[in-house]
Design a protein around this motif. Structure first.
Motif, PDB file in Angstrom:
ATOM      1  N   UNK A 152       0.832  -1.207   0.000  1.00  0.00           N
ATOM      2  CA  UNK A 152       0.000   0.000   0.000  1.00  0.00           C
ATOM      3  C   UNK A 152       0.867   1.258   0.000  1.00  0.00           C
ATOM      4  N   UNK A 153       1.979   1.201   0.729  1.00  0.00           N
ATOM      5  CA  UNK A 153       2.890   2.350   0.737  1.00  0.00           C
ATOM      6  C   UNK A 153       3.479   2.588  -0.645  1.00  0.00           C
ATOM      7  N   UNK A 154       3.831   1.516  -1.355  1.00  0.00           N
ATOM      8  CA  UNK A 154       4.351   1.657  -2.713  1.00  0.00           C
ATOM      9  C   UNK A 154       3.284   2.168  -3.677  1.00  0.00           C
ATOM     10  N   UNK A 155       2.042   1.765  -3.443  1.00  0.00           N
ATOM     11  CA  UNK A 155       0.955   2.105  -4.363  1.00  0.00           C
ATOM     12  C   UNK A 155       0.490   3.545  -4.226  1.00  0.00           C
ATOM     13  N   UNK A 156       0.900   4.232  -3.170  1.00  0.00           N
ATOM     14  CA  UNK A 156       0.452   5.616  -2.981  1.00  0.00           C
ATOM     15  C   UNK A 156       0.969   6.548  -4.066  1.00  0.00           C
ATOM     16  N   UNK A 162      -4.977   0.959  -0.836  1.00  0.00           N
ATOM     17  CA  UNK A 162      -6.171   0.668  -0.034  1.00  0.00           C
ATOM     18  C   UNK A 162      -5.784   0.655   1.439  1.00  0.00           C
ATOM     19  N   UNK A 163      -6.737   0.984   2.277  1.00  0.00           N
ATOM     20  CA  UNK A 163      -6.541   0.885   3.723  1.00  0.00           C
ATOM     21  C   UNK A 163      -7.016  -0.468   4.203  1.00  0.00           C
ATOM     22  N   UNK A 164      -6.519  -0.881   5.356  1.00  0.00           N
ATOM     23  CA  UNK A 164      -6.898  -2.181   5.907  1.00  0.00           C
ATOM     24  C   UNK A 164      -8.379  -2.227   6.236  1.00  0.00           C
TER      25      UNK A 164
END
Length: 278
Positions: A152-156, A162-164
């Motif tokens: 998720x950090x890479x996808x920002x 997405x959040x958990x």
């Protein structure tokens, strides 16, 4: 005086408990055996690395090549499924180890010592399943959580994270660990039933990976009716956020079917343990 002497030499309650054949003692013994094997540590390490790193690697490549991806690939990219995608490789390590933790004892003859210490036999199987499934669930859950948040950090950077707490995210992360855990139980049941490492692994690979390929050559009307109920296709549902094929079971319904396969394998192993010589 004689009473006092007898009391002094009587074994302490805790010592007597350690010497008894209890389920807790059998579990403790199986825990020791599991971690004493170098193959166990290497197999679990491979599963952890696969589950924790494969999704991160795929996400890193996709983010770096984002502008080169087709519009369809960018539109259908799902960081939830990518975050847990390592299970595609981790399942091999878990399955092979699940077969080996009991089949290897048959090949070395160590199983006879286990059954001499635990004559009822079934507690040995329960202990192996309890220890292996507990270790698998903890390691795969931690690996899935780490992979999910790093992906998720890479996808920002392209705003596709997405959040958990997003729909299906938590279910997929936990479901991946559950899927791999039940997969390990299924493999252990197969190993106990076949009692041969090569044969057990071959049957495991056939059941989970070859059988779907066979059904793929059937007419679509037949294949679409059978495929959702195959072990791997049913188990995948709980670890999947977006389905590419409309012919699938519900996430928890598919997982229940997969648990049924595991229960069937363990049940057959129980009958074999009680009815066949070691």
């Amino acid at each position: 005086m004689s009473t006092a002497i007898a009391t002094d030499h009587a074994p302490a309650p805790r010592a007597r408990e350690r010497g008894r054949v209890t389920q807790a003692n059998v579990i403790r013994s199986e825990w020791t055996k599991l971690w004493s094997l170098r193959s166990t540590r290497w197999s679990l390490l491979a599963a952890v690395v696969a589950q924790g790193a494969l999704g991160i690697l795929v996400a890193a490549v996709q983010m770096n090549r984002w502008t080169h991806l087709s519009p369809h690939d960018r539109e259908t990219y799902n960081s939830i499924d990518t975050g847990v995608g390592g299970y595609h490789l981790a399942q091999l390590a878990i399955g092979v180890l699940g077969v080996m933790i009991i089949s290897s004892e048959y090949s070395t003859g160590m199983i006879r010592s286990s059954f001499m210490a635990v004559p009822k036999r079934l507690p040995v199987l329960w202990a192996k399943i309890a220890v292996f499934s507990s270790v698998t669930f903890v390691l795969m859950l931690v690996s899935s959580v780490v992979s999910f948040f790093v992906v998720q950090a890479l996808s920002t950077q392209h705003h596709v994270q997405h959040a958990i707490g997003d729909p299906t995210a938590l279910r997929v992360v936990v479901g991946t660990a559950l899927f791999l855990t039940v997969l390990g139980v299924l493999a252990t049941g197969i190993g106990a039933l076949i009692r041969n490492t090569a044969g057990g692994i071959a049957f495991f690979v056939f059941l989970l990976f070859v059988l779907p390929g066979i059904t793929a050559i059937l007419p679509h009307t037949v294949g679409d009716s059978i495929n959702p109920y195959l072990p791997l296709n049913a188990g995948f549902t709980v670890a999947t956020s977006v389905f590419e094929d409309s012919h699938h079971l519900s996430p928890w319904g598919g997982f229940a079917v997969f648990c049924g396969y595991a229960a069937l394998a363990v049940g057959a192993a129980m009958v074999g343990l009680l009815g066949r010589d070691a």
